[in-house]
Design a protein around this motif. Structure first.
Motif, PDB file in Angstrom:
ATOM      1  N   TYR A  82      29.388 -30.917 -38.216  1.00 28.40           N
ATOM      2  CA  TYR A  82      28.477 -30.866 -39.188  1.00 28.40           C
ATOM      3  C   TYR A  82      28.039 -32.000 -40.092  1.00 28.40           C
ATOM      4  N   ILE A  83      29.219 -32.962 -39.797  1.00 28.55           N
ATOM      5  CA  ILE A  83      28.999 -34.124 -40.284  1.00 28.55           C
ATOM      6  C   ILE A  83      28.696 -35.514 -39.670  1.00 28.55           C
ATOM      7  N   VAL A  84      28.288 -34.955 -38.256  1.00 31.46           N
ATOM      8  CA  VAL A  84      27.915 -36.232 -37.355  1.00 31.46           C
ATOM      9  C   VAL A  84      26.518 -36.545 -37.733  1.00 31.46           C
ATOM     10  N   LEU A  93      27.062 -44.961 -36.336  1.00 32.19           N
ATOM     11  CA  LEU A  93      27.404 -44.512 -34.980  1.00 32.19           C
ATOM     12  C   LEU A  93      26.772 -45.427 -33.999  1.00 32.19           C
ATOM     13  N   ALA A  94      27.447 -45.724 -32.812  1.00 40.01           N
ATOM     14  CA  ALA A  94      26.886 -46.075 -31.720  1.00 40.01           C
ATOM     15  C   ALA A  94      26.377 -45.184 -30.987  1.00 40.01           C
ATOM     16  N   ARG A  95      25.287 -45.430 -30.104  1.00 39.65           N
ATOM     17  CA  ARG A  95      24.570 -44.323 -29.244  1.00 39.65           C
ATOM     18  C   ARG A  95      25.556 -44.308 -27.939  1.00 39.65           C
ATOM     19  N   ILE A  96      25.713 -42.872 -27.643  1.00 36.38           N
ATOM     20  CA  ILE A  96      26.733 -42.727 -26.452  1.00 36.38           C
ATOM     21  C   ILE A  96      25.752 -43.077 -25.219  1.00 36.38           C
ATOM     22  N   ASP A  97      26.387 -43.614 -24.083  1.00 33.46           N
ATOM     23  CA  ASP A  97      25.861 -44.044 -22.853  1.00 33.46           C
ATOM     24  C   ASP A  97      26.410 -43.026 -21.891  1.00 33.46           C
ATOM     25  N   GLU A 117      24.599 -28.971 -31.709  1.00 34.68           N
ATOM     26  CA  GLU A 117      23.347 -29.509 -32.169  1.00 34.68           C
ATOM     27  C   GLU A 117      22.985 -30.834 -31.453  1.00 34.68           C
ATOM     28  N   ASN A 118      23.969 -31.564 -31.134  1.00 31.99           N
ATOM     29  CA  ASN A 118      23.641 -32.593 -30.074  1.00 31.99           C
ATOM     30  C   ASN A 118      23.706 -32.180 -28.950  1.00 31.99           C
ATOM     31  N   LYS A 119      22.727 -31.702 -28.171  1.00 33.30           N
ATOM     32  CA  LYS A 119      23.053 -31.066 -26.930  1.00 33.30           C
ATOM     33  C   LYS A 119      22.856 -32.209 -25.733  1.00 33.30           C
ATOM     34  N   ASP A 120      22.220 -33.489 -26.198  1.00 34.86           N
ATOM     35  CA  ASP A 120      22.209 -34.388 -24.992  1.00 34.86           C
ATOM     36  C   ASP A 120      23.288 -35.313 -25.014  1.00 34.86           C
ATOM     37  N   PHE A 121      24.244 -35.188 -25.976  1.00 32.74           N
ATOM     38  CA  PHE A 121      25.500 -35.895 -25.910  1.00 32.74           C
ATOM     39  C   PHE A 121      25.054 -37.550 -26.457  1.00 32.74           C
ATOM     40  N   GLU A 122      23.916 -37.403 -27.018  1.00 32.29           N
ATOM     41  CA  GLU A 122      23.464 -39.024 -27.530  1.00 32.29           C
ATOM     42  C   GLU A 122      24.121 -39.666 -28.568  1.00 32.29           C
ATOM     43  N   TRP A 123      25.000 -38.934 -29.644  1.00 34.77           N
ATOM     44  CA  TRP A 123      25.579 -39.339 -30.619  1.00 34.77           C
ATOM     45  C   TRP A 123      27.084 -38.954 -30.551  1.00 34.77           C
ATOM     46  N   SER A 124      27.230 -37.889 -30.153  1.00 32.37           N
ATOM     47  CA  SER A 124      28.642 -37.454 -29.991  1.00 32.37           C
ATOM     48  C   SER A 124      28.887 -36.660 -28.688  1.00 32.37           C
ATOM     49  N   VAL A 125      30.165 -36.328 -28.592  1.00 32.55           N
ATOM     50  CA  VAL A 125      30.618 -35.616 -27.282  1.00 32.55           C
ATOM     51  C   VAL A 125      31.722 -34.681 -27.988  1.00 32.55           C
ATOM     52  N   THR A 325      28.751 -24.126 -38.183  1.00 29.97           N
ATOM     53  CA  THR A 325      28.613 -24.869 -39.491  1.00 29.97           C
ATOM     54  C   THR A 325      27.890 -26.186 -39.073  1.00 29.97           C
ATOM     55  N   CYS A 326      26.548 -26.183 -39.936  1.00 29.61           N
ATOM     56  CA  CYS A 326      25.818 -27.379 -39.630  1.00 29.61           C
ATOM     57  C   CYS A 326      25.411 -28.376 -40.405  1.00 29.61           C
ATOM     58  N   ASP A 327      24.951 -29.288 -40.442  1.00 32.07           N
ATOM     59  CA  ASP A 327      24.580 -30.326 -41.557  1.00 32.07           C
ATOM     60  C   ASP A 327      23.539 -29.703 -42.547  1.00 32.07           C
ATOM     61  N   LEU A 328      23.653 -29.917 -43.610  1.00 29.23           N
ATOM     62  CA  LEU A 328      22.978 -29.255 -44.829  1.00 29.23           C
ATOM     63  C   LEU A 328      21.939 -29.902 -45.466  1.00 29.23           C
ATOM     64  N   GLY A 329      21.979 -31.149 -45.236  1.00 28.60           N
ATOM     65  CA  GLY A 329      20.851 -32.277 -45.997  1.00 28.60           C
ATOM     66  C   GLY A 329      21.044 -32.188 -47.275  1.00 28.60           C
ATOM     67  N   ASP A 330      19.951 -32.109 -48.016  1.00 28.50           N
ATOM     68  CA  ASP A 330      19.965 -32.005 -49.434  1.00 28.50           C
ATOM     69  C   ASP A 330      20.574 -30.891 -49.993  1.00 28.50           C
ATOM     70  N   GLY A 331      20.663 -29.802 -49.214  1.00 28.01           N
ATOM     71  CA  GLY A 331      21.090 -28.531 -49.717  1.00 28.01           C
ATOM     72  C   GLY A 331      22.662 -28.407 -49.933  1.00 28.01           C
TER      73      GLY A 331
END
Length: 346
Positions: A82-84, A93-97, A117-125, A325-331
């Motif tokens: 949720y904090i990624v 963050l660096a982009r995942i290759d 949330e990040n199904k393509d693993f672009e930013w996290s694994v 649990t997901c990112d809440l943004g301004d919430g």
């Protein structure tokens, strides 16, 4: 130049040359405590002729605050999912290759894809999957088969510990009332607050760490807790009758993930992530951290008892009761207000 001076010059040059060759890269890791098998760290160091330095944090919020305050120097961090997004928005963050992560591509267990949330693993694994439930001493407390969160408001149950965690407590309070664990609706928060305040009246403490040993010593009989913690306790104290269950209303779940920091050692970080997804490494690490690692290939290396353990490998019936649990943004402002009111109420 005399022979003595020439010899000294050659010797100095040799020292500089060989010192440079012997110098190893260091991978700087920021992780939760005791959340990776020490032997596989040594194996990675040997296989990659490097060193690994690990620092620990005890909450996502503390980790992010340190990084934003200039606590740089880390290459790899293990945040909860949720904090990624917040880390990405702060340009940390660096982009995942993925081309450098063949083991991840081959071995990721698609059964857990629904929670990403990040199904393509672009930013996290994804690293490890966790879920929150009720742990208890079954020699001290007798619970019904269809365990409900409402038992926490029952005055007959004593020595209760709640988690000192904003996302877990409010999220579960929302879930019990039939709402999303990520709700940012003020009316729904009021209902959740009333629910968890009723639990607090019966609780003797809020805690995220000591509840494990205090269940063993029977200082507490009931606690909100994490499946991985309870598995570790059961493994370390097999004679102590501790049980864990996801109540009928469902609960929260999360992924702890692996990210690479923008100014980190990107090459070595990718090698480290892919190393963790090797089937032999994942199987060994899974047994150590006592948490579900989303690696389908490692299952052939696991014991039958491990594979049948629902705390380590939850069934579809359990997974269907969980919400990420997901990112809440301004919430998050509403969440902080609800949490402050919860903590301030005696």
């Amino acid at each position: 130049m005399n022979k003595t001076s020439l010899f000294a010059l050659v010797a100095t040059a040799s020292i500089v040359l060989f010192s440079g060759c012997d110098k190893k890269q260091t991978l700087y890791v920021y992780n939760w405590a005791e959340y990776i098998e020490p032997e596989i760290i040594e194996q990675f160091e040997q296989e990659n002729n490097c060193k690994v330095s690990i620092d620990n944090f005890d909450s996502n919020e503390a980790m992010l605050a340190k990084l934003l305050a200039g606590g740089t120097g880390y290459d790899v961090v293990f945040p909860t999912s949720y904090i990624v997004n917040s880390m990405k928005q702060h340009d940390l963050l660096a982009r995942i290759d993925k081309s450098k992560l063949p083991n991840v591509v081959i071995n990721f267990d698609r059964n857990y894809e629904r929670f990403l949330e990040n199904k393509d693993f672009e930013w996290s694994v994804p690293y490890a999957f966790g879920m929150t439930g009720i742990a208890w001493r079954n020699d001290k407390v007798e619970f019904p088969t269809n365990l409900s969160w409402t038992v926490l408001a029952n005055n007959k149950f004593k020595r209760i510990c709640l988690l000192d965690d904003i996302r877990e407590m409010i999220g579960i309070g929302l879930k019990v009332n039939g709402f999303s664990v990520n709700s940012t609706n003020r009316v729904e928060h009021e209902k959740a607050l009333n629910t968890i305040l009723a639990w607090k009246k019966n609780a003797i403490k809020l805690d995220n760490v000591q509840y494990r040993t205090e269940l063993v010593s029977a200082q507490i009989y009931i606690s909100l807790g994490y499946n991985s913690d309870v598995l570790q306790v059961k493994d370390e104290s097999p004679d102590v009758p501790i049980e864990f269950k996801i109540p009928v209303e469902g609960s929260t779940c999360c992924f702890d993930e692996i990210v690479i920091l923008k100014n980190g050692n990107v090459e070595l970080a990718h090698k480290f992530i892919d190393f963790l997804y090797r089937t032999d490494i994942a199987a060994k690490n899974c047994k150590f951290i006592c948490s579900a690692i989303p690696n389908s290939g490692m299952k052939r290396l696991m014991d039958k008892d491990d594979l049948e353990n629902e705390l380590m490998f939850p069934t579809d019936e359990i997974l269907n009761k969980l919400e990420m649990t997901c990112d809440l943004g301004d919430g998050i402002e509403l969440w902080n207000d609800t949490w402050d009111r919860f903590k301030a109420t005696k």
